[in-house]
Motif scaffolding. Sequence first.
Motif, PDB file in Angstrom:
ATOM      1  N   GLY A  23      -6.438 -53.666 -43.941  1.00 42.21           N
ATOM      2  CA  GLY A  23      -7.727 -54.018 -43.449  1.00 42.21           C
ATOM      3  C   GLY A  23      -7.912 -54.909 -42.228  1.00 42.21           C
ATOM      4  O   GLY A  23      -8.953 -54.741 -41.441  1.00 42.21           O
ATOM      5  N   LEU A  24      -6.902 -55.578 -41.822  1.00 38.74           N
ATOM      6  CA  LEU A  24      -6.913 -56.294 -40.696  1.00 38.74           C
ATOM      7  C   LEU A  24      -6.780 -55.877 -39.713  1.00 38.74           C
ATOM      8  O   LEU A  24      -7.077 -56.151 -38.494  1.00 38.74           O
ATOM      9  CB  LEU A  24      -5.986 -57.562 -40.823  1.00 38.74           C
ATOM     10  CG  LEU A  24      -6.481 -58.569 -41.974  1.00 38.74           C
ATOM     11  CD1 LEU A  24      -5.474 -59.689 -42.147  1.00 38.74           C
ATOM     12  CD2 LEU A  24      -7.748 -59.162 -41.617  1.00 38.74           C
ATOM     13  N   LEU A  25      -6.255 -54.553 -39.611  1.00 34.48           N
ATOM     14  CA  LEU A  25      -5.822 -53.777 -38.362  1.00 34.48           C
ATOM     15  C   LEU A  25      -6.614 -52.714 -37.936  1.00 34.48           C
ATOM     16  O   LEU A  25      -6.969 -52.127 -36.880  1.00 34.48           O
ATOM     17  CB  LEU A  25      -4.359 -52.894 -38.402  1.00 34.48           C
ATOM     18  CG  LEU A  25      -3.105 -54.118 -38.489  1.00 34.48           C
ATOM     19  CD1 LEU A  25      -1.801 -53.203 -38.749  1.00 34.48           C
ATOM     20  CD2 LEU A  25      -2.915 -54.754 -37.265  1.00 34.48           C
ATOM     21  N   PHE A 232      -2.246 -67.882 -40.974  1.00 37.60           N
ATOM     22  CA  PHE A 232      -3.855 -68.123 -40.771  1.00 37.60           C
ATOM     23  C   PHE A 232      -3.884 -69.762 -40.588  1.00 37.60           C
ATOM     24  O   PHE A 232      -3.400 -70.479 -41.462  1.00 37.60           O
ATOM     25  CB  PHE A 232      -4.692 -67.528 -41.814  1.00 37.60           C
ATOM     26  CG  PHE A 232      -4.920 -66.261 -41.906  1.00 37.60           C
ATOM     27  CD1 PHE A 232      -5.844 -65.509 -41.229  1.00 37.60           C
ATOM     28  CD2 PHE A 232      -4.082 -65.341 -42.720  1.00 37.60           C
ATOM     29  CE1 PHE A 232      -6.000 -64.298 -41.076  1.00 37.60           C
ATOM     30  CE2 PHE A 232      -4.451 -64.116 -42.679  1.00 37.60           C
ATOM     31  CZ  PHE A 232      -5.453 -63.588 -42.016  1.00 37.60           C
ATOM     32  N   ASP A 233      -4.618 -70.182 -39.638  1.00 38.56           N
ATOM     33  CA  ASP A 233      -4.991 -71.760 -39.573  1.00 38.56           C
ATOM     34  C   ASP A 233      -6.175 -71.787 -40.248  1.00 38.56           C
ATOM     35  O   ASP A 233      -7.502 -71.133 -39.698  1.00 38.56           O
ATOM     36  CB  ASP A 233      -5.054 -72.040 -38.249  1.00 38.56           C
ATOM     37  CG  ASP A 233      -5.960 -73.499 -38.039  1.00 38.56           C
ATOM     38  OD1 ASP A 233      -6.092 -74.268 -38.943  1.00 38.56           O
ATOM     39  OD2 ASP A 233      -6.060 -73.606 -36.949  1.00 38.56           O
ATOM     40  N   GLN A 260      -8.170 -66.318 -31.446  1.00 44.35           N
ATOM     41  CA  GLN A 260      -6.836 -66.749 -32.005  1.00 44.35           C
ATOM     42  C   GLN A 260      -6.110 -65.578 -32.332  1.00 44.35           C
ATOM     43  O   GLN A 260      -6.655 -64.469 -32.305  1.00 44.35           O
ATOM     44  CB  GLN A 260      -7.101 -67.779 -33.173  1.00 44.35           C
ATOM     45  CG  GLN A 260      -8.090 -67.083 -34.165  1.00 44.35           C
ATOM     46  CD  GLN A 260      -8.230 -67.945 -35.138  1.00 44.35           C
ATOM     47  OE1 GLN A 260      -7.641 -68.859 -35.847  1.00 44.35           O
ATOM     48  NE2 GLN A 260      -9.498 -68.048 -35.835  1.00 44.35           N
ATOM     49  N   THR A 261      -4.577 -65.627 -32.408  1.00 43.37           N
ATOM     50  CA  THR A 261      -3.861 -64.485 -32.850  1.00 43.37           C
ATOM     51  C   THR A 261      -3.013 -65.005 -34.193  1.00 43.37           C
ATOM     52  O   THR A 261      -2.878 -65.984 -34.330  1.00 43.37           O
ATOM     53  CB  THR A 261      -2.634 -64.430 -31.927  1.00 43.37           C
ATOM     54  OG1 THR A 261      -3.528 -64.197 -30.601  1.00 43.37           O
ATOM     55  CG2 THR A 261      -1.714 -63.224 -32.156  1.00 43.37           C
ATOM     56  N   VAL A 262      -3.300 -64.148 -35.174  1.00 38.10           N
ATOM     57  CA  VAL A 262      -2.487 -64.494 -36.561  1.00 38.10           C
ATOM     58  C   VAL A 262      -1.256 -63.345 -36.812  1.00 38.10           C
ATOM     59  O   VAL A 262      -1.471 -62.265 -36.393  1.00 38.10           O
ATOM     60  CB  VAL A 262      -3.622 -64.341 -37.697  1.00 38.10           C
ATOM     61  CG1 VAL A 262      -3.090 -64.503 -39.041  1.00 38.10           C
ATOM     62  CG2 VAL A 262      -4.698 -65.182 -37.343  1.00 38.10           C
ATOM     63  N   ARG A 263      -0.228 -64.008 -37.143  1.00 34.96           N
ATOM     64  CA  ARG A 263       0.842 -62.949 -37.435  1.00 34.96           C
ATOM     65  C   ARG A 263       1.129 -62.550 -38.900  1.00 34.96           C
ATOM     66  O   ARG A 263       1.051 -63.532 -39.880  1.00 34.96           O
ATOM     67  CB  ARG A 263       2.201 -63.582 -36.968  1.00 34.96           C
ATOM     68  CG  ARG A 263       1.987 -64.285 -35.490  1.00 34.96           C
ATOM     69  CD  ARG A 263       3.186 -64.293 -34.873  1.00 34.96           C
ATOM     70  NE  ARG A 263       3.030 -64.097 -33.402  1.00 34.96           N
ATOM     71  CZ  ARG A 263       3.150 -62.749 -32.803  1.00 34.96           C
ATOM     72  NH1 ARG A 263       3.661 -61.661 -33.292  1.00 34.96           N
ATOM     73  NH2 ARG A 263       3.069 -62.535 -31.632  1.00 34.96           N
ATOM     74  N   ILE A 264       1.152 -61.437 -39.288  1.00 37.64           N
ATOM     75  CA  ILE A 264       1.787 -60.947 -40.631  1.00 37.64           C
ATOM     76  C   ILE A 264       2.860 -60.010 -40.120  1.00 37.64           C
ATOM     77  O   ILE A 264       2.568 -59.060 -39.862  1.00 37.64           O
ATOM     78  CB  ILE A 264       0.565 -60.434 -41.352  1.00 37.64           C
ATOM     79  CG1 ILE A 264      -0.583 -61.332 -41.540  1.00 37.64           C
ATOM     80  CG2 ILE A 264       1.143 -59.877 -42.793  1.00 37.64           C
ATOM     81  CD1 ILE A 264      -1.791 -60.707 -42.469  1.00 37.64           C
ATOM     82  N   HIS A 267       3.444 -57.826 -36.958  1.00 39.42           N
ATOM     83  CA  HIS A 267       2.117 -57.582 -36.359  1.00 39.42           C
ATOM     84  C   HIS A 267       1.275 -58.925 -36.182  1.00 39.42           C
ATOM     85  O   HIS A 267       1.259 -59.966 -36.572  1.00 39.42           O
ATOM     86  CB  HIS A 267       1.180 -56.758 -37.474  1.00 39.42           C
ATOM     87  CG  HIS A 267       1.719 -55.439 -37.883  1.00 39.42           C
ATOM     88  ND1 HIS A 267       1.379 -54.394 -37.160  1.00 39.42           N
ATOM     89  CD2 HIS A 267       2.441 -55.332 -38.832  1.00 39.42           C
ATOM     90  CE1 HIS A 267       1.788 -53.258 -37.773  1.00 39.42           C
ATOM     91  NE2 HIS A 267       2.648 -53.850 -38.808  1.00 39.42           N
ATOM     92  N   ALA A 268       0.772 -58.694 -34.720  1.00 38.47           N
ATOM     93  CA  ALA A 268      -0.116 -59.812 -34.190  1.00 38.47           C
ATOM     94  C   ALA A 268      -1.365 -59.401 -34.102  1.00 38.47           C
ATOM     95  O   ALA A 268      -1.763 -58.311 -33.496  1.00 38.47           O
ATOM     96  CB  ALA A 268       0.424 -60.077 -32.779  1.00 38.47           C
ATOM     97  N   ILE A 269      -2.321 -60.098 -35.147  1.00 40.84           N
ATOM     98  CA  ILE A 269      -3.755 -59.704 -35.103  1.00 40.84           C
ATOM     99  C   ILE A 269      -4.503 -60.681 -34.282  1.00 40.84           C
ATOM    100  O   ILE A 269      -4.544 -61.810 -34.565  1.00 40.84           O
ATOM    101  CB  ILE A 269      -4.088 -59.885 -36.887  1.00 40.84           C
ATOM    102  CG1 ILE A 269      -2.989 -58.780 -37.507  1.00 40.84           C
ATOM    103  CG2 ILE A 269      -5.511 -59.404 -36.971  1.00 40.84           C
ATOM    104  CD1 ILE A 269      -2.884 -59.301 -38.827  1.00 40.84           C
ATOM    105  N   ARG A 270      -5.468 -60.144 -33.461  1.00 38.55           N
ATOM    106  CA  ARG A 270      -6.144 -60.855 -32.462  1.00 38.55           C
ATOM    107  C   ARG A 270      -7.606 -61.189 -32.744  1.00 38.55           C
ATOM    108  O   ARG A 270      -8.000 -60.161 -33.308  1.00 38.55           O
ATOM    109  CB  ARG A 270      -6.065 -60.388 -31.124  1.00 38.55           C
ATOM    110  CG  ARG A 270      -4.905 -60.838 -30.311  1.00 38.55           C
ATOM    111  CD  ARG A 270      -4.840 -60.257 -28.997  1.00 38.55           C
ATOM    112  NE  ARG A 270      -3.659 -59.356 -28.945  1.00 38.55           N
ATOM    113  CZ  ARG A 270      -2.426 -59.376 -28.940  1.00 38.55           C
ATOM    114  NH1 ARG A 270      -2.103 -60.795 -28.596  1.00 38.55           N
ATOM    115  NH2 ARG A 270      -1.498 -58.377 -28.973  1.00 38.55           N
ATOM    116  N   PHE A 271      -8.090 -62.372 -32.809  1.00 37.48           N
ATOM    117  CA  PHE A 271      -9.279 -62.318 -33.042  1.00 37.48           C
ATOM    118  C   PHE A 271     -10.328 -62.905 -31.936  1.00 37.48           C
ATOM    119  O   PHE A 271      -9.742 -63.825 -31.206  1.00 37.48           O
ATOM    120  CB  PHE A 271      -9.717 -63.560 -34.290  1.00 37.48           C
ATOM    121  CG  PHE A 271      -9.150 -62.979 -35.692  1.00 37.48           C
ATOM    122  CD1 PHE A 271      -8.129 -63.226 -35.885  1.00 37.48           C
ATOM    123  CD2 PHE A 271     -10.196 -62.666 -36.543  1.00 37.48           C
ATOM    124  CE1 PHE A 271      -7.598 -62.690 -37.105  1.00 37.48           C
ATOM    125  CE2 PHE A 271      -9.833 -62.139 -38.009  1.00 37.48           C
ATOM    126  CZ  PHE A 271      -8.148 -62.203 -38.212  1.00 37.48           C
TER     127      PHE A 271
END
Length: 319
Positions: A23-25, A232-233, A260-264, A267-271
Amino acid sequence: MPDDSMTLAESIDPDLANVALRGLLGTPKTLPATLFYDEEGCRLFYRITELPEYYLTRTELALLAEIAPLLVGPTAGLIEYGASDETKASILLDQTSASGRPAFAAYVPIDVAESALMAMAARLARARPALKVWPVVGDFLRPVALPAALDGLARLGFFPGSTIGNLDPAQARLFLAQARRTLGTGARMLVGVDLRKDAALLIPAYDDAAGVTAAFNLNILARLNREAGADFDLDGFAHRATWNAEESRIEMHLVSRRAQTVRIEDHAIRFAPGETIHTENSYKHTPEAFRAIATGAGWRAERMWTDSARLFSLHLLSG
Ligand code: AVJ
């Protein structure tokens, strides 16, 4: 469930991480609403049901108590979809025929929340020893095989809470068609459906003054941190509930307060600032719109009841 003896790596659930990443990608970013319901999420949802703004649960319970005697017929089995506690089913299970025989001889609760389901089965075994209880752990959107405990009984499917509102109309139709096949010919189904109404009433129900719904929405990120190794922050995201009149649904989103960038996993997920994760749809159906979905699934729309303020509806289907 993680415990102290586990290392961090062992407590990470790769399936959960994969579901979240799917979902996040994507664009727009989404997370499935089923992820809300870990233990903390179940606790928060229970608090939502007691909020002054969240009219759904108390309105449905009062309506159910009023109409339950009308559902008594030949001795039946009750099959509940998405059953994590017995509060609503108990109203039906308490019903008796004119001769004093229990209206329901068997109860099949279906839910993904295994621990809640097993705790409920244990409570029911004590409180209703004569009732055959057959819990089914699983996603109610998948086909289920009904247990032999239901052989020879009439069948009442039960889908309360407006949980059907999480499905879009096409998914709702597919679910109801599948339930109709599972329950078999001659079965009936009782569905709780939140009614379409003024946004001024809907929005506070999904954005309450005490912030419980915000905590419920943000818990999905906290859960991914706890169980999927995400980082996630939580202060970096805000709860938002909007009314989409065209689609006739409340949408819940988590809005990124900044870039911001979140890691799972790797993967680095950019917002971008203001970008959202769409976490839930809660469709609100007029009586006509829901009847169209039910008849499209092959059911006959037998009867509908609403409260005097027309907040919530219970639909009885047959077929
Ligand atoms: C459990 C899906 C019926 O849509 O009202 C409550 C979930 N989300 N507050 C709903 C929910 C935010 C609830 N359902």
